[in-house]
Motif scaffolding. Sequence first.
Motif, PDB file in Angstrom:
ATOM      1  N   UNK A  35      47.242  26.924  37.135  1.00  0.00           N
ATOM      2  CA  UNK A  35      47.544  28.177  36.870  1.00  0.00           C
ATOM      3  C   UNK A  35      48.208  28.692  38.164  1.00  0.00           C
ATOM      4  N   UNK A  36      49.512  29.260  37.951  1.00  0.00           N
ATOM      5  CA  UNK A  36      50.202  30.187  38.814  1.00  0.00           C
ATOM      6  C   UNK A  36      50.642  31.428  38.572  1.00  0.00           C
ATOM      7  N   UNK A  37      50.201  32.400  39.255  1.00  0.00           N
ATOM      8  CA  UNK A  37      50.425  33.961  39.088  1.00  0.00           C
ATOM      9  C   UNK A  37      51.535  34.286  39.781  1.00  0.00           C
ATOM     10  N   UNK A  38      52.219  35.119  39.342  1.00  0.00           N
ATOM     11  CA  UNK A  38      53.344  35.692  40.143  1.00  0.00           C
ATOM     12  C   UNK A  38      53.540  37.348  40.071  1.00  0.00           C
ATOM     13  N   UNK A  39      53.379  38.025  41.166  1.00  0.00           N
ATOM     14  CA  UNK A  39      53.113  39.469  41.137  1.00  0.00           C
ATOM     15  C   UNK A  39      54.410  40.166  41.180  1.00  0.00           C
ATOM     16  N   UNK A  40      54.314  41.234  40.731  1.00  0.00           N
ATOM     17  CA  UNK A  40      55.460  42.454  40.896  1.00  0.00           C
ATOM     18  C   UNK A  40      55.528  42.650  42.401  1.00  0.00           C
ATOM     19  N   UNK A  41      56.853  42.921  42.757  1.00  0.00           N
ATOM     20  CA  UNK A  41      57.218  43.312  44.098  1.00  0.00           C
ATOM     21  C   UNK A  41      58.843  43.322  44.485  1.00  0.00           C
ATOM     22  N   UNK A  70      52.076  32.850  35.001  1.00  0.00           N
ATOM     23  CA  UNK A  70      51.772  34.221  34.603  1.00  0.00           C
ATOM     24  C   UNK A  70      52.365  35.335  35.464  1.00  0.00           C
ATOM     25  N   UNK A  71      53.603  35.721  35.094  1.00  0.00           N
ATOM     26  CA  UNK A  71      54.301  36.598  35.872  1.00  0.00           C
ATOM     27  C   UNK A  71      54.419  38.084  35.447  1.00  0.00           C
ATOM     28  N   UNK A  72      54.539  39.163  36.394  1.00  0.00           N
ATOM     29  CA  UNK A  72      54.664  40.262  35.868  1.00  0.00           C
ATOM     30  C   UNK A  72      55.853  40.807  36.968  1.00  0.00           C
ATOM     31  N   UNK A 249      49.330  43.052  40.998  1.00  0.00           N
ATOM     32  CA  UNK A 249      48.900  41.636  41.673  1.00  0.00           C
ATOM     33  C   UNK A 249      48.111  40.790  40.819  1.00  0.00           C
ATOM     34  N   UNK A 250      47.969  41.155  39.342  1.00  0.00           N
ATOM     35  CA  UNK A 250      47.551  40.106  38.688  1.00  0.00           C
ATOM     36  C   UNK A 250      45.882  40.112  38.853  1.00  0.00           C
ATOM     37  N   UNK A 261      46.704  28.675  41.772  1.00  0.00           N
ATOM     38  CA  UNK A 261      47.534  28.662  43.262  1.00  0.00           C
ATOM     39  C   UNK A 261      48.281  30.091  43.060  1.00  0.00           C
ATOM     40  N   UNK A 262      48.200  30.939  43.981  1.00  0.00           N
ATOM     41  CA  UNK A 262      48.921  32.132  44.003  1.00  0.00           C
ATOM     42  C   UNK A 262      49.681  32.339  45.404  1.00  0.00           C
TER      43      UNK A 262
END
Length: 363
Positions: A35-41, A70-72, A249-250, A261-262
């Motif tokens: 899994x790779x998250x992607x934050x707002x920013x 998974x992206x916001x 930030x998920x 992995x973030x």
Amino acid sequence: MTAIHARPPALTIRAGRRAIQKIRTNGLNAADVHVVPGAAGGPKALGISGLDKAIFGDWLPGAPQERALIGSSIGSWRFAAVASGDPRAQLARLAELYTSQRFAKGVSPAEVTRKSMLFLDTLLAGKEEAILSHPHYRLSIMVVRSRGMLEQDSRGRLSLGLMNAISANMVSRRHLSRFMERGIIHDSRLRTPLSQLMDFTSHHVALNRENLMPALLASASIPLVMSGVRNIPGAPDGLYRDGGLLDYHLDLPYEQPGIVLYPHFTDCIIPGWFDKTLPWRRGNETGLQDVVLIAPSRQYLASLPDRKLPDRKDFERYMNDDAGREKAWQIAIAESDRLGDEFLELTESGRIADVVRPLHGRG
């Protein structure tokens, strides 16, 4: 004798309880990442472009397998770019397009929305099928379905609704349920790797060609800055906005077989957009115990123009000096290759086990 000046570390590596044990035992291997998250920013994403290029252009392709992205907000745009073709070329294109945006003082939400639609069309048009059928990446786009006064785009009612939401969030994050619901527009080939979401009403919607672009636009539609997106195909009727409002930030209950992995802009996790000014509101350690967070170090940030990553306030800071802003951002983008180079060195040499530190949350 000539003095040797060692460059300070460009990265900070933090990991949850289970992840830090794995790294100290076996290092960090691409095959362990599911899994790779992607934050707002917003523009902060440009400041880690080099890290993204190293991860998606070099490191993860060395161990190809099915992975959830998974992206916001801008996180979803980064991952759509990654899945749409050559990751390095598309990430560079995203950074170029974002940097070249110019907005007049007092620009309307409708105009920002129009330019954002053009941005997405330039970056991704004709590449929709590549994203939807990527052999390894499964994209999830986080959005927010507005409720109450947030269902309107009129400036007065929306401003009042946001003020009420901010006040409610000060008391408890759960009170935001009066103002918004979570939407997850996801690749149906893979179950979204999250345990049951109990905090807010959450809608899971299959990602397809009809809702891909509307979902990406909605995921970055900041209230008062952009117009909301009405009725995303396949989702419950309503007005959809920036996924970062709830999932900045998920801070989510990840459930997967290996590492999350973030690549991130900062070394902490803030749950929602309204929590930025609440120092006690931090990520839940239980849900983040498999997370490995890779972020720029304070020393690295101090070396950049304005001693920080690019951010949305730069449009005001450099008002009437777009060339100055673009130059500062281009320097930050170019420098971010150092982040990627250091990440590859740390993982290949095994030194990541020596530098990783605990990822603390609220417990």
